[in-house]
Motif scaffolding. Structure first.
Motif, PDB file in Angstrom:
ATOM      1  N   ILE A  57       0.854  -1.184   0.000  1.00 24.30           N
ATOM      2  CA  ILE A  57       0.000   0.000   0.000  1.00 24.30           C
ATOM      3  C   ILE A  57       0.887   1.230   0.000  1.00 24.30           C
ATOM      4  O   ILE A  57       1.758   1.397   0.862  1.00 24.30           O
ATOM      5  N   GLU A  58       0.737   2.093  -0.978  1.00 22.31           N
ATOM      6  CA  GLU A  58       1.563   3.290  -1.127  1.00 22.31           C
ATOM      7  C   GLU A  58       0.808   4.509  -0.645  1.00 22.31           C
ATOM      8  O   GLU A  58      -0.423   4.587  -0.786  1.00 22.31           O
ATOM      9  N   PRO A  59       1.485   5.481  -0.096  1.00 21.89           N
ATOM     10  CA  PRO A  59       0.832   6.703   0.353  1.00 21.89           C
ATOM     11  C   PRO A  59       0.144   7.404  -0.802  1.00 21.89           C
ATOM     12  O   PRO A  59       0.661   7.434  -1.907  1.00 21.89           O
ATOM     13  N   ALA A  60      -1.001   7.962  -0.505  1.00 22.01           N
ATOM     14  CA  ALA A  60      -1.759   8.660  -1.548  1.00 22.01           C
ATOM     15  C   ALA A  60      -0.967   9.836  -2.072  1.00 22.01           C
ATOM     16  O   ALA A  60      -0.440  10.641  -1.321  1.00 22.01           O
ATOM     17  N   GLY A  61      -0.908   9.943  -3.400  1.00 20.38           N
ATOM     18  CA  GLY A  61      -0.251  11.066  -4.042  1.00 20.38           C
ATOM     19  C   GLY A  61       1.252  10.965  -4.090  1.00 20.38           C
ATOM     20  O   GLY A  61       1.895  11.812  -4.648  1.00 20.38           O
ATOM     21  N   ILE A 118      11.755  30.806  -5.948  1.00 18.92           N
ATOM     22  CA  ILE A 118      10.754  30.905  -4.886  1.00 18.92           C
ATOM     23  C   ILE A 118       9.370  30.563  -5.416  1.00 18.92           C
ATOM     24  O   ILE A 118       8.574  29.882  -4.751  1.00 18.92           O
ATOM     25  N   VAL A 119       9.059  31.014  -6.619  1.00 18.24           N
ATOM     26  CA  VAL A 119       7.744  30.730  -7.212  1.00 18.24           C
ATOM     27  C   VAL A 119       7.524  29.233  -7.350  1.00 18.24           C
ATOM     28  O   VAL A 119       6.468  28.695  -6.984  1.00 18.24           O
ATOM     29  N   TYR A 120       8.522  28.530  -7.880  1.00 18.92           N
ATOM     30  CA  TYR A 120       8.393  27.080  -8.033  1.00 18.92           C
ATOM     31  C   TYR A 120       8.379  26.376  -6.678  1.00 18.92           C
ATOM     32  O   TYR A 120       7.642  25.397  -6.493  1.00 18.92           O
ATOM     33  N   ALA A 121       9.182  26.875  -5.739  1.00 18.81           N
ATOM     34  CA  ALA A 121       9.204  26.266  -4.406  1.00 18.81           C
ATOM     35  C   ALA A 121       7.848  26.388  -3.720  1.00 18.81           C
ATOM     36  O   ALA A 121       7.401  25.478  -3.018  1.00 18.81           O
ATOM     37  N   ALA A 122       7.178  27.508  -3.934  1.00 19.01           N
ATOM     38  CA  ALA A 122       5.878  27.729  -3.305  1.00 19.01           C
ATOM     39  C   ALA A 122       4.800  26.806  -3.873  1.00 19.01           C
ATOM     40  O   ALA A 122       3.775  26.564  -3.228  1.00 19.01           O
ATOM     41  N   LYS A 123       5.010  26.288  -5.053  1.00 21.44           N
ATOM     42  CA  LYS A 123       4.015  25.416  -5.685  1.00 21.44           C
ATOM     43  C   LYS A 123       4.061  23.984  -5.150  1.00 21.44           C
ATOM     44  O   LYS A 123       3.083  23.236  -5.299  1.00 21.44           O
ATOM     45  N   VAL A 124       5.183  23.603  -4.548  1.00 25.95           N
ATOM     46  CA  VAL A 124       5.379  22.200  -4.176  1.00 25.95           C
ATOM     47  C   VAL A 124       4.339  21.735  -3.158  1.00 25.95           C
ATOM     48  O   VAL A 124       3.632  20.729  -3.372  1.00 25.95           O
ATOM     49  N   ASN A 125       4.218  22.422  -2.041  1.00 26.77           N
ATOM     50  CA  ASN A 125       3.283  21.995  -0.996  1.00 26.77           C
ATOM     51  C   ASN A 125       1.837  22.032  -1.465  1.00 26.77           C
ATOM     52  O   ASN A 125       1.025  21.174  -1.099  1.00 26.77           O
ATOM     53  N   GLY A 126       1.513  23.026  -2.274  1.00 28.78           N
ATOM     54  CA  GLY A 126       0.145  23.107  -2.798  1.00 28.78           C
ATOM     55  C   GLY A 126      -0.212  21.905  -3.652  1.00 28.78           C
ATOM     56  O   GLY A 126      -1.324  21.373  -3.552  1.00 28.78           O
ATOM     57  N   ASP A 144      -2.651  15.961  -3.893  1.00 27.98           N
ATOM     58  CA  ASP A 144      -2.182  14.637  -4.326  1.00 27.98           C
ATOM     59  C   ASP A 144      -1.578  14.641  -5.727  1.00 27.98           C
ATOM     60  O   ASP A 144      -1.572  13.602  -6.406  1.00 27.98           O
ATOM     61  N   ASP A 145      -1.093  15.808  -6.153  1.00 28.77           N
ATOM     62  CA  ASP A 145      -0.432  15.896  -7.458  1.00 28.77           C
ATOM     63  C   ASP A 145       1.065  15.700  -7.235  1.00 28.77           C
ATOM     64  O   ASP A 145       1.838  16.659  -7.236  1.00 28.77           O
ATOM     65  N   TYR A 146       1.447  14.425  -7.029  1.00 32.42           N
ATOM     66  CA  TYR A 146       2.847  14.138  -6.719  1.00 32.42           C
ATOM     67  C   TYR A 146       3.768  14.474  -7.882  1.00 32.42           C
ATOM     68  O   TYR A 146       4.836  15.056  -7.695  1.00 32.42           O
ATOM     69  N   SER A 147       3.390  14.119  -9.081  1.00 34.45           N
ATOM     70  CA  SER A 147       4.249  14.396 -10.236  1.00 34.45           C
ATOM     71  C   SER A 147       4.421  15.897 -10.435  1.00 34.45           C
ATOM     72  O   SER A 147       5.518  16.369 -10.765  1.00 34.45           O
ATOM     73  N   LEU A 175       6.791  17.108  -7.733  1.00 32.08           N
ATOM     74  CA  LEU A 175       8.156  16.715  -8.044  1.00 32.08           C
ATOM     75  C   LEU A 175       8.747  17.603  -9.135  1.00 32.08           C
ATOM     76  O   LEU A 175       9.906  18.021  -9.062  1.00 32.08           O
ATOM     77  N   ASP A 176       7.946  17.921 -10.139  1.00 30.63           N
ATOM     78  CA  ASP A 176       8.410  18.789 -11.219  1.00 30.63           C
ATOM     79  C   ASP A 176       8.732  20.191 -10.689  1.00 30.63           C
ATOM     80  O   ASP A 176       9.756  20.781 -11.040  1.00 30.63           O
ATOM     81  N   ALA A 177       7.830  20.723  -9.837  1.00 31.61           N
ATOM     82  CA  ALA A 177       8.066  22.048  -9.254  1.00 31.61           C
ATOM     83  C   ALA A 177       9.306  22.042  -8.380  1.00 31.61           C
ATOM     84  O   ALA A 177      10.081  23.002  -8.358  1.00 31.61           O
ATOM     85  N   SER A 178       9.528  20.947  -7.643  1.00 33.22           N
ATOM     86  CA  SER A 178      10.704  20.828  -6.780  1.00 33.22           C
ATOM     87  C   SER A 178      11.983  20.833  -7.604  1.00 33.22           C
ATOM     88  O   SER A 178      12.959  21.510  -7.252  1.00 33.22           O
ATOM     89  N   LYS A 179      11.978  20.086  -8.698  1.00 35.64           N
ATOM     90  CA  LYS A 179      13.171  20.036  -9.557  1.00 35.64           C
ATOM     91  C   LYS A 179      13.466  21.405 -10.161  1.00 35.64           C
ATOM     92  O   LYS A 179      14.619  21.830 -10.237  1.00 35.64           O
ATOM     93  N   LYS A 180      12.416  22.091 -10.592  1.00 32.02           N
ATOM     94  CA  LYS A 180      12.617  23.407 -11.193  1.00 32.02           C
ATOM     95  C   LYS A 180      13.100  24.420 -10.151  1.00 32.02           C
ATOM     96  O   LYS A 180      13.940  25.266 -10.442  1.00 32.02           O
ATOM     97  N   ALA A 181      12.559  24.326  -8.932  1.00 33.66           N
ATOM     98  CA  ALA A 181      13.012  25.218  -7.863  1.00 33.66           C
ATOM     99  C   ALA A 181      14.496  24.998  -7.581  1.00 33.66           C
ATOM    100  O   ALA A 181      15.262  25.953  -7.424  1.00 33.66           O
ATOM    101  N   LYS A 182      14.904  23.717  -7.534  1.00 30.47           N
ATOM    102  CA  LYS A 182      16.306  23.400  -7.281  1.00 30.47           C
ATOM    103  C   LYS A 182      17.192  23.915  -8.418  1.00 30.47           C
ATOM    104  O   LYS A 182      18.274  24.474  -8.173  1.00 30.47           O
TER     105      LYS A 182
END
Length: 206
Positions: A27-31, A61-69, A74-77, A80-87
């Protein structure tokens, strides 16, 4: 769905084998299909914005702010994309900031040295022309029995004086037994004087 341990057939949504009890589905965590947390990189984004490069730091900062939202929906992908772009933008801002700081340090070192070398070249040009003017004065004396009282009498092929660009040579005084000349470059800060015959070049002060 078959159990990989005993081969017993189970329902598609079964978690454990009905025969041997072995786990057949995780069983995998949702999202979050990987079970890993997604970093927003917000703190580095703020730091590079303040200390490195404001425009690219703001993008981070803009991309970093999108990650938690996105994680909350449950939009994991997407997270992840926003996290990579922020980095990525954090590194871009850091790299540009570092390059700018290095260029600033190099400029702080090189510019004063360049100004010093340029000033020396101006002074060297003025002294060289003054020395040539003294030689021309001696040639003029041989022909005329007196020293030239204007620089125009020395300039040209006859007495071989050619004055460098932006250099001024002036004859302050001249007679049958002496001459006094000064020279300076318009971009320089010092003037030079020679008194002849057989004088040495020295700093000129009015």
């Amino acid at each position: 769905m078959y159990c990989s341990k005993c081969g017993t057939q189970n329902d598609d949504n079964a978690v454990q084998c009905v025969q041997c009890g072995a786990a057949i589905q995780q069983i995998e965590p949702a999202g979050d299909p990987s079970g890993q947390q997604v970093s927003s990189h917000l703190a580095p984004a703020i730091l590079v914005t303040i200390f490195c490069c404001l425009p690219f730091g703001i993008v981070a900062i803009v991309y970093a702010a999108k990650v938690n939202g996105k994680l909350k929906t449950d939009d994991y992908s997407g997270a992840l994309d926003a996290s990579k772009k922020a980095k990525t933008w954090c590194w871009v801002a850091f790299g540009i900031g570092l390059a700018f700081q290095m260029l600033s340090i190099l400029a702080a070192i090189a510019i004063p040295q360049f100004v010093t070398y340029r000033e020396r070249s101006y002074q060297a040009a003025a002294q060289a022309d003054l020395r040539n003017a003294a030689i021309a004065q001696e040639a003029y004396f041989v022909d005329n029995g007196t020293y030239a009282d204007s620089i125009e009498k020395l300039v040209g092929n006859t007495y071989g004086l050619y004055i460098s660009e932006n250099v001024t040579v002036e004859i302050i005084a001249a007679g049958k037994d002496h001459y006094n000349m000064v020279a300076y470059h318009e971009g320089g800060k010092k003037s030079f004087q020679i008194t002849g015959p057989n004088g040495a070049i020295k700093m000129y002060s009015q």
